[in-house]
Motif scaffolding. Sequence first.
Motif, PDB file in Angstrom:
ATOM      1  N   ASP A   1      60.105  52.543 138.925  1.00  0.00           N
ATOM      2  CA  ASP A   1      60.695  51.552 138.030  1.00  0.00           C
ATOM      3  C   ASP A   1      60.570  51.938 136.561  1.00  0.00           C
ATOM      4  O   ASP A   1      61.210  51.301 135.705  1.00  0.00           O
TER       5      ASP A   1
ATOM      6  N   THR B   1      57.976  51.488 134.562  1.00  0.00           N
ATOM      7  CA  THR B   1      57.499  50.247 133.942  1.00  0.00           C
ATOM      8  C   THR B   1      56.123  50.362 133.320  1.00  0.00           C
ATOM      9  O   THR B   1      55.624  49.382 132.746  1.00  0.00           O
TER      10      THR B   1
ATOM     11  N   ASN C   1      62.916  47.598 131.853  1.00  0.00           N
ATOM     12  CA  ASN C   1      62.819  48.054 133.247  1.00  0.00           C
ATOM     13  C   ASN C   1      62.094  47.036 134.117  1.00  0.00           C
ATOM     14  O   ASN C   1      62.460  46.835 135.284  1.00  0.00           O
TER      15      ASN C   1
ATOM     16  N   ALA D   1      63.767  45.222 137.327  1.00  0.00           N
ATOM     17  CA  ALA D   1      63.157  45.282 138.659  1.00  0.00           C
ATOM     18  C   ALA D   1      62.996  43.883 139.251  1.00  0.00           C
ATOM     19  O   ALA D   1      63.187  43.681 140.451  1.00  0.00           O
TER      20      ALA D   1
ATOM     21  N   ARG E   1      65.071  43.818 142.515  1.00  0.00           N
ATOM     22  CA  ARG E   1      64.216  44.334 143.593  1.00  0.00           C
ATOM     23  C   ARG E   1      63.174  43.310 144.028  1.00  0.00           C
ATOM     24  O   ARG E   1      63.136  42.926 145.196  1.00  0.00           O
TER      25      ARG E   1
END
Length: 391
Positions: free
Chosen positions: A331, A333, A364, A368, A372
């Motif tokens: 990701d 992140t 990000n 996500a 996700r």
Amino acid sequence: MTEPIPSDIRILMVEPTGKGSHHRYALCLGGALTRLGVSVTLLTSARRSPLPFLPLLLPMRDSGCFRLPVLGGILRRVDRAVRLLINHLRLVKQIRAGHYHVVHLQVLNAVFLSAIAASCRRAQAKLVVTRHNVRSHDRNKQIWNRINQRCFRRNHQKVDAFVAHTDFHRRGLQAQGVARERIRVIAFAPHPESGRSLSAAREAGSILMAGGLRANKGLDNLLEALEIMDSDPALGGLSITVRIVGHAPRPGMVRRIRKVVEKLERIRLEHINRHLPDADFREYFARSQVLVLPYSGDFSSLSAVLLDGYLHDNELVVTDAGANGEVVREDATGEVVPAENPHALGMALINALNRGHDPARAANRKHALATRFNWERTARETRDLYLSLIS
């Protein structure tokens, strides 16, 4: 000719503990499935639930007598065995009587897997198992863990489908002999009660470690990293406050934290050693600049605390343990460092504090969560799994 898919899909979701992240996972998933028209009944030891539920299971409780030398350990094992057996019998009875299309286990005791699968077959229900952890968190239960692993290897083919939260979990299941086509990778999401508070201001130089202090959470890794940071010139003029917010189940952990507190000269270290209400717990995320997950190499899951860090937009420093490092790298992140490397962890924390808020990583994290780690997406994919099994 294939049978028509039922318009009312009836699911028995089994979450024995009635507390902790598995219970919240079951509630969040069950609620989102209900909004999609799936009929979910929760079998649990909880006494309250926003879902239709059956509080028929016994919780795993501790008692003062379990602390007695020798005898306490024996009593605890007998108590656990009796409760597990009673819960198994109650689960089997509910499967036979409930007319469910799918039985979805959130926690698996593989010792009972063969009998549960047989009950599902007789009731014409499909069996789905979510493996939140590839391996047990508790290394002290060596005999029980070996028995569970042996029973799992012998009987996992009797499960109709497994849910794995990440590719890390999928690979772990495949390494245990589960065929790839029987595994569905479905992510989970932050818990709604972890939602960000707007009242807390972000504190510069603040680092948070959150959650119960199990052995594989890497407490000693963080403590050693803090000692390295405290004596490193790279710290410069940074004013750092580190808060460890989580109950320590063993007195030795508390003693080690206090010992480091006495050693540190430039870093302020606090330990909030209790279970906090959700509102108080999330205040620490909202106040903290950096969230650190210093987990040890034997951690074998995806931390729910990591997703709370996504939700609260904390800068992230995680060790490459379980699925945590893999997810953060995918990701983009946060920063990932090797597990059991306190020096690398300490330097990453200093770098994160010096760098401050990173807009790219923040974007990000937001992406996500939208694409996700999202309960609506999780529910849709889980419903699709159910439909593929009963169609």
